[in-house]
Scaffold this active site. Structure first.
Site, short mmCIF file in Angstrom:
data_model
loop_
_atom_site.label_atom_id
_atom_site.label_comp_id
_atom_site.label_asym_id
_atom_site.label_seq_id
_atom_site.Cartn_x
_atom_site.Cartn_y
_atom_site.Cartn_z
CG ASP A 205 43.81 64.72 58.06
OD1 ASP A 205 44.07 64.34 59.22
OD2 ASP A 205 44.43 65.65 57.51
CG ASP A 207 47.71 64.31 58.96
OD1 ASP A 207 47.42 65.21 58.17
OD2 ASP A 207 47.05 64.06 59.99
CG ASP A 294 46.51 66.59 54.84
OD1 ASP A 294 45.81 66.73 53.82
OD2 ASP A 294 46.29 67.19 55.91
P1 8DG Z 1 42.76 65.48 62.98
O1 8DG Z 1 41.73 66.56 63.05
O2 8DG Z 1 43.29 65.30 61.61
O3 8DG Z 1 42.25 64.21 63.55
O4 8DG Z 1 43.95 65.95 63.96
P2 8DG Z 1 45.43 66.29 63.55
O5 8DG Z 1 46.03 65.18 62.72
O6 8DG Z 1 46.16 66.67 64.78
O7 8DG Z 1 45.27 67.61 62.69
P3 8DG Z 1 45.69 67.96 61.18
O8 8DG Z 1 44.84 69.13 60.79
O9 8DG Z 1 45.66 66.79 60.28
O10 8DG Z 1 47.17 68.50 61.29
C1 8DG Z 1 48.27 67.70 61.67
C2 8DG Z 1 49.47 68.56 61.87
O11 8DG Z 1 49.97 69.03 60.63
C3 8DG Z 1 49.15 69.78 62.72
O12 8DG Z 1 49.97 69.82 63.87
C4 8DG Z 1 49.49 70.94 61.82
C5 8DG Z 1 50.47 70.32 60.84
N1 8DG Z 1 50.68 71.05 59.61
C6 8DG Z 1 51.83 71.72 59.40
N2 8DG Z 1 51.83 72.30 58.20
C7 8DG Z 1 50.64 72.03 57.63
C8 8DG Z 1 50.06 72.39 56.40
O13 8DG Z 1 50.63 73.10 55.59
N3 8DG Z 1 48.80 71.96 56.17
C9 8DG Z 1 48.15 71.18 57.07
N4 8DG Z 1 46.93 70.77 56.75
N5 8DG Z 1 48.68 70.81 58.26
C10 8DG Z 1 49.91 71.23 58.52
O14 8DG Z 1 52.72 71.74 60.23
MN MN Z 2 45.22 64.74 60.82
MN MN Z 3 46.04 66.85 58.07
#
Ligand code: 8DG
Ligand code: MN
Ligand code: MN
Length: 368
Positions: A205, A207, A294
């Protein structure tokens, strides 16, 4: 091999090249094996081994040398008996029988398949597995299975979402979100976070953190942004979680992994014409693909903590929080850093690293 090398390479050199190739293979075998073990325990919700294997994996990943024998592995931090057995097995046979058993396991395969759907976590996946369901078509045909809105959209956009995003696509999403925010809230700021901020080439995704300097305004930002995306016909799905920050008093007794900020989980339509190079993953004929996005909107004074928390990786966050707790007797989460009886203020991530007595780490150094 790099271009421009002399053709007549010394034998010694060749052997070194071949040798380093075989150690690269060995260490990637080991990393893949550990990844499977972490994932297996994540899916089956067994916390102890999951933590142990993920710590071992991040230690082994960060070693400046590759493992060629068992010697020295007992001195490595976080590398326990089970990981050492795994290393031994891979050194000896070039494979791990435990990992092969997991990979062939029907429950593992099914849980992995089910949790690959947006909105399906390990609990739902396991519930379906225990009902005897083994495939998407069985789930969709079962009259007793109730899909929530998120899961319905997960199935609807499954092919696009399971394809992952390239850095070029993430940049295109950044441009779309940036324009949208500038239209509805010209004074707001939007910054990329998550894996793409860490410089990853692929992600599941994109962020973003959105903030405004006007106190309290952050709570109305996300609905405005979603409204504008909808007007443009780009919003395929949204789940908005308004802030619960005011309800839970800080300092909280238990520092939380997640946070109380206003956030939304979206599926957007990304037009291929917006992606530099045309966007290979955009199906021809349709001209667009679905992408997961997100957004989180913390109050401005919480920005640094949010940025540190949302940049990840998840393993890096766990390690940093543990370091704060164990080595510094402080509590760190996405909201604050708490030291004995006071909160330490931070305007930037650098301030937080400084409070922790650590050298600043660039996002790309946090890929553990
Ligand atoms: P990717 O799988 O998206 O490529 O890797 P990522 O970007 O590292 O993982 P992510 O699942 O998008 O999460 C990014 C960061 O967001 C991760 O360190 C966890 C953090 N995060 C929070 N709170 C929340 C929340 O409430 N929901 C989600 N989905 N992520 C959160 O700190
Ligand atoms: Mn992500
Ligand atoms: Mn995310």
């Amino acid at each position: 091999m790099k271009e421009g090398r002399p053709v007549a390479v010394e034998t010694r050199h060749l052997i070194q090249v071949r040798y380093s190739l075989s150690t690269i293979c060995l260490s990637s075998l080991l990393q893949d094996a550990l990844e499977v073990l972490v994932e297996y325990h994540e899916l089956t919700e067994i916390e102890g081994p999951r933590v142990a294997y993920s710590r071992a994996a991040s230690v082994l990943k960060s070693l400046p040398w590759t493992i060629e024998s068992m010697g020295g592995t007992e001195a490595l931090p976080c590398v326990g008996e089970k990981t050492r057995t795994l290393i031994q097995e891979i050194l000896q046979y070039g494979r791990s029988f435990e990992v092969e058993k997991i990979l062939a396991d029907e429950r593992y395969q099914t849980l992995k398949l089910f949790t690959s759907v947006f909105g399906v976590g390990p609990k739902t996946a396991d519930k379906w597995y225990r009902r005897g369901l083994r495939s998407f078509s069985q789930i969709l045909a079962d009259p007793d299975v109730q899909l929530n809105r998120m899961q319905q959209n997960g199935f609807l956009h499954y092919t696009d979402l399971s394809r992952g995003l390239s850095a070029a696509e993430a940049r295109a999403v950044e441009a779309v979100v940036g324009e949208t925010v500038r239209t509805v809230a010209p004074n707001a700021r939007v910054v990329l976070t998550g894996g793409f901020r860490r410089g990853k080439e692929f992600g599941h995704d994109v962020d973003f953190i959105v903030t405004t300097a006007e106190p309290g305004r952050e709570n109305s930002l996300l609905p405005l942004i979603m409204g504008r995306l909808e007007e443009q016909g780009l919003l395929l799905f949204q789940a908005h979680h308004p802030s619960t920050l005011a309800l839970k008093k800080i300092p909280c007794r238990r520092f939380e992994a997640m946070d109380y900020y206003s956030k939304c989980f979206l599926i957007l339509k990304l037009e291929g014409s917006r992606v530099q190079g045309g966007g290979q993953a955009v199906p021809a004929g349709r001209g667009w693909r679905a992408v997961r996005v997100d957004l989180v909107a913390p109050p401005i004074e919480r920005f640094a903590f949010t940025q540190l928390g949302w940049t990840g990786s998840k393993q890096f966050e766990r390690d940093l929080r543990r370091f704060a707790r164990v080595e510094r007797n402080m509590l760190l989460d996405n909201h604050a850093l708490f030291d004995k009886n006071q909160f330490l203020a931070a305007v930037t991530e650098k301030d937080i690293f400084a409070h922790l007595g650590l050298e600043y780490m660039e996002p790309w150094q946090r890929n553990a």
